[in-house]
Design an enzyme around this catalytic site. Structure first.
Site, PDB file in Angstrom:
ATOM      1  N   CYS A   1       0.840  -1.192   0.000  1.00  0.00           N
ATOM      2  CA  CYS A   1       0.000   0.000   0.000  1.00  0.00           C
ATOM      3  C   CYS A   1       0.887   1.258   0.000  1.00  0.00           C
ATOM      4  CB  CYS A   1      -0.836  -0.108   1.262  1.00  0.00           C
ATOM      5  SG  CYS A   1      -1.505   1.377   1.876  1.00  0.00           S
ATOM      6  N   GLU A   2       0.600   2.175  -0.913  1.00  0.00           N
ATOM      7  CA  GLU A   2       1.472   3.353  -1.015  1.00  0.00           C
ATOM      8  C   GLU A   2       1.267   4.327   0.144  1.00  0.00           C
ATOM      9  OE1 GLU A   2       0.722   5.216  -4.786  1.00  0.00           O
ATOM     10  OE2 GLU A   2      -0.901   6.435  -3.990  1.00  0.00           O
ATOM     11  N   HIS A   3       0.178   4.152   0.874  1.00  0.00           N
ATOM     12  CA  HIS A   3      -0.070   5.068   1.987  1.00  0.00           C
ATOM     13  C   HIS A   3       0.638   4.631   3.257  1.00  0.00           C
ATOM     14  CE1 HIS A   3      -3.610   5.570  -0.690  1.00  0.00           C
ATOM     15  NE2 HIS A   3      -3.295   6.838  -0.482  1.00  0.00           N
ATOM     16  N   HIS A   4       0.728   3.306   3.492  1.00  0.00           N
ATOM     17  CA  HIS A   4       1.268   2.822   4.770  1.00  0.00           C
ATOM     18  C   HIS A   4       2.463   1.893   4.601  1.00  0.00           C
ATOM     19  CE1 HIS A   4      -3.105   3.567   5.227  1.00  0.00           C
ATOM     20  NE2 HIS A   4      -2.713   4.176   6.327  1.00  0.00           N
TER      21      HIS A   4
ATOM     22  N   GLN B   1      -5.093  -0.343  -5.148  1.00  0.00           N
ATOM     23  CA  GLN B   1      -5.642  -1.478  -5.898  1.00  0.00           C
ATOM     24  C   GLN B   1      -6.332  -1.047  -7.191  1.00  0.00           C
ATOM     25  OE1 GLN B   1      -7.619  -4.463  -3.512  1.00  0.00           O
ATOM     26  NE2 GLN B   1      -8.872  -5.092  -5.237  1.00  0.00           N
TER      27      GLN B   1
ATOM     28  N   HIS C   1      -6.112  -5.883   2.489  1.00  0.00           N
ATOM     29  CA  HIS C   1      -5.189  -4.779   2.750  1.00  0.00           C
ATOM     30  C   HIS C   1      -4.825  -4.772   4.223  1.00  0.00           C
ATOM     31  CE1 HIS C   1      -5.772  -2.388  -1.095  1.00  0.00           C
ATOM     32  NE2 HIS C   1      -6.554  -3.444  -1.226  1.00  0.00           N
TER      33      HIS C   1
ATOM     34  N   CYS D   1      -3.290  -2.720   5.841  1.00  0.00           N
ATOM     35  CA  CYS D   1      -3.412  -1.400   6.485  1.00  0.00           C
ATOM     36  C   CYS D   1      -4.775  -1.239   7.131  1.00  0.00           C
ATOM     37  CB  CYS D   1      -3.164  -0.275   5.486  1.00  0.00           C
ATOM     38  SG  CYS D   1      -4.382  -0.183   4.176  1.00  0.00           S
TER      39      CYS D   1
END
Ligand SMILES: Nc1nc2c(ncn2[C@@H]2O[C@H](COP(=O)(O)OP(=O)(O)OP(=O)(O)O)[C@@H](O)[C@H]2O)c(=O)[nH]1
Length: 161
Positions: free
Chosen positions: A45-48, A86, A114, A116
Site C-alpha cells: 500500500c502506497e499510503h502505509h 488497488q 489490505h 493497512c
C-alpha cells in the site's frame, strides 16, 4: 532488510510492455477467451507501506496475437511489486494488455486483503476488496462479461496443482 525491500519493489525495474511483446502466431485462429485466474500477488500500500495480498484474474479475447500465459502473471507481478493502490493496479494491468496485444477485449478482476485495514487503523480482519477493469468487448457485451465472471465462480479443474 535492503534485499527484502529490493524484492518487494522490483517491479519498478520491469517493463510490462516488454513482457508482452513476444506473441504466438500459430494458434489455428484461436479467438475465444483466454483466462488466467487465481494469480496470487503481493503488493504494498502506497499510503502505509504494508502488504496488500490477493489474487488477480486476467482474461482477454485475442485478435490474432496470443501471448505466453506466464507473461500475464509476470505483468501482474510487475505492477504489484511497486507502491500501489488497488484501483490503479487493476487499471494498469488491463490497459497494458489492451495496448500491447490489441485484443477484442480485456477483463481484470482483483480481490485482495489490505493489511493497512486488517492489522491497524480500522482493524477489520477478513475484509477483502474487489476491483475490476473491463475493456472492449468485456465492457460493451454483457454476455462476454458474464462468461468471464461465471468462470471465476467455478471450481478449478486442476485443484490448484
Ligand atoms: N498461451 C499459452 N502459453 C503457453 C502454453 N504453454 C506454455 N505457455 C507459455 O509459453 C511461454 C514460453 O515463453 P518463453 O519466454 O519462451 O519461456 P520462458 O522463458 O520459460 O518463460 P517463463 O515461463 O515466463 O519463465 C511461457 O509464457 C509459457 O507460460 C499454452 O498452452 N498457451
Amino acid at each position: 532488510m535492503v534485499r527484502s525491500y529490493e524484492e518487494f519493489f522490483c517491479g519498478y525495474a520491469e517493463d510490462p510492455v516488454d513482457l508482452l511483446t513476444r506473441t504466438f502466431s500459430e494458434v489455428e485462429d484461436y479467438d475465444e477467451m483466454v483466462l488466467l485466474r487465481d494469480i496470487r500477488f503481493e503488493s504494498h500500500c502506497e499510503h502505509h507501506m504494508v502488504p496488500i495480498i490477493g489474487v488477480a484474474h486476467v482474461a482477454y479475447l485475442p485478435r490474432k496475437r496470443v501471448v505466453g500465459i506466464s507473461k500475464l502473471a509476470r505483468v501482474v507481478d510487475a505492477y504489484a511489486r511497486r507502491f500501489q493502490i488497488q484501483e490503479r493496479m487493476t487499471a494498469q494491468i488491463a490497459n497494458t494488455i489492451n495496448e500491447v496485444l490489441q485484443p477484442r477485449g480485456v477483463g481484470v478482476v482483483i480481490e485482495a486483503s489490505h493489511q493497512c485495514m486488517t492489522t491497524r487503523g480500522v482493524h477489520r480482519p477478513g475484509v477483502s476488496m474487489v476491483t475490476s477493469r473491463m475493456l472492449g468487448t468485456f465492457r460493451s457485451n454483457s454476455d462476454t462479461r458474464r462468461e468471464f465472471l461465471s468462470i471465476l465462480n467455478r471450481p478449478g479443474v486442476t485443484g490448484g496443482v
